[in-house]
Write a protein that holds these residues in place. Structure first.
Motif, mmCIF file in Angstrom:
data_model
loop_
_atom_site.group_PDB
_atom_site.id
_atom_site.type_symbol
_atom_site.label_atom_id
_atom_site.label_comp_id
_atom_site.label_asym_id
_atom_site.label_seq_id
_atom_site.Cartn_x
_atom_site.Cartn_y
_atom_site.Cartn_z
ATOM 1 N N ARG A 21 -12.231 35.142 0.238
ATOM 2 C CA ARG A 21 -12.383 35.263 -1.217
ATOM 3 C C ARG A 21 -13.475 36.255 -1.582
ATOM 4 O O ARG A 21 -13.368 36.974 -2.577
ATOM 5 C CB ARG A 21 -12.628 33.894 -1.844
ATOM 6 N N ARG A 29 -11.880 39.715 -1.302
ATOM 7 C CA ARG A 29 -11.013 39.979 -2.450
ATOM 8 C C ARG A 29 -11.844 40.256 -3.708
ATOM 9 O O ARG A 29 -11.549 41.185 -4.463
ATOM 10 C CB ARG A 29 -10.072 38.796 -2.672
ATOM 11 N N ALA A 30 -12.906 39.480 -3.900
ATOM 12 C CA ALA A 30 -13.765 39.695 -5.064
ATOM 13 C C ALA A 30 -14.442 41.058 -5.006
ATOM 14 O O ALA A 30 -14.770 41.652 -6.039
ATOM 15 C CB ALA A 30 -14.807 38.587 -5.164
ATOM 16 N N GLU A 83 -6.486 30.814 2.074
ATOM 17 C CA GLU A 83 -7.608 31.410 1.354
ATOM 18 C C GLU A 83 -7.160 32.596 0.502
ATOM 19 O O GLU A 83 -7.671 32.810 -0.599
ATOM 20 C CB GLU A 83 -8.702 31.845 2.336
ATOM 21 N N LEU A 90 -5.680 31.181 -2.670
ATOM 22 C CA LEU A 90 -6.729 30.764 -3.597
ATOM 23 C C LEU A 90 -7.381 31.987 -4.263
ATOM 24 O O LEU A 90 -7.647 31.987 -5.471
ATOM 25 C CB LEU A 90 -7.803 29.953 -2.856
ATOM 26 N N ALA A 91 -7.614 33.014 -3.474
ATOM 27 C CA ALA A 91 -8.236 34.230 -4.020
ATOM 28 C C ALA A 91 -7.336 34.877 -5.050
ATOM 29 O O ALA A 91 -7.800 35.383 -6.080
ATOM 30 C CB ALA A 91 -8.539 35.220 -2.887
ATOM 31 N N GLU A 92 -6.030 34.833 -4.820
ATOM 32 C CA GLU A 92 -5.102 35.448 -5.764
ATOM 33 C C GLU A 92 -5.076 34.679 -7.070
ATOM 34 O O GLU A 92 -4.944 35.260 -8.147
ATOM 35 C CB GLU A 92 -3.708 35.535 -5.158
ATOM 36 N N GLU A 96 -7.615 33.191 -8.327
ATOM 37 C CA GLU A 96 -8.858 33.539 -9.007
ATOM 38 C C GLU A 96 -8.831 34.964 -9.542
ATOM 39 O O GLU A 96 -9.382 35.256 -10.597
ATOM 40 C CB GLU A 96 -10.039 33.389 -8.041
#
Length: 197
Positions: free
Chosen positions: A157, A160-161, A186, A189-191, A193
């Protein structure tokens, strides 16, 4: 083609068993894009691996990418490799700096790996680790960027951020292919967000 957010890079020296078994287990766990490295092998042996991995991936709608400029339909170029005279349908490039990413964008590469994000024994000799701050400083300078080197599921994450489209993993998945499931969870979840651009 919509690229998967997880790229699995092969390295038979890090497998606990055979490379074929490791890739089969990774695909079974959900991997849909595999970069066949093993560039030190004889062409015939590498071709056999490509045939096996290609069949595994084709069965699940995935893609096999061959490292090197060898006329395959999907290729992953080293930072110094010349761009193919005849452009394959899918081209990626290894990058280690903003300048290399900008070159990949100018060439029309579909994606690029950026490394090393973190320190790792698998990627020595490419300068100090970028860290998430360094990744953020370069990730949007080129095509779809995959953070590479030392990335654990807990780092996904953050990558990705920092602007990475996805992540590329070699050693961790070669040693334990079932980790693919954790990386994919993960990434999901990152997508949620922050969907990729």
């Amino acid at each position: 083609m919509i690229l998967p957010q997880l790229l699995v890079l092969t390295d038979r020296t890090q497998c606990s068993g055979s490379l074929v078994d490791a890739v089969a287990a990774a695909v079974d766990a959900g991997a849909r894009a595999v970069v066949l490295r093993e560039t030190d092998l004889p062409d015939a042996e590498r071709d056999r691996l490509a045939e096996q991995f290609g069949a595994l991936l084709q069965a699940v709608g995935g893609v096999l990418i061959r490292a090197g400029n060898d006329g395959a339909l999907a290729v992953h170029l080293a930072a110094a490799d010349p761009f193919p005279e005849v452009r394959p349908p899918l081209v990626g490039r290894s990058c280690h700096s903003r300048a290399e990413l900008e070159r990949a964008a100018a060439e029309g590469c579909d994606y690029a790996t950026i490394s090393p994000v973190f320190a790792t024994a698998s990627k020595p000799g490419y300068g100090p680790a970028l860290g998430l701050e360094g990744l953020a400083a370069v990730a949007r300078a080129g095509p779809a960027a995959y953070g590479l080197a030392g990335i654990t599921p807990d780092d996904v994450r953050g990558c990705r951020a920092a602007g990475a489209y996805g992540i590329a993993v070699m050693g961790a998945i070669m040693r334990e292919p079932r980790l693919v499931r954790r990386y994919l969870a993960e990434l999901e979840l990152a997508e949620l967000e922050d969907p990729p651009a």
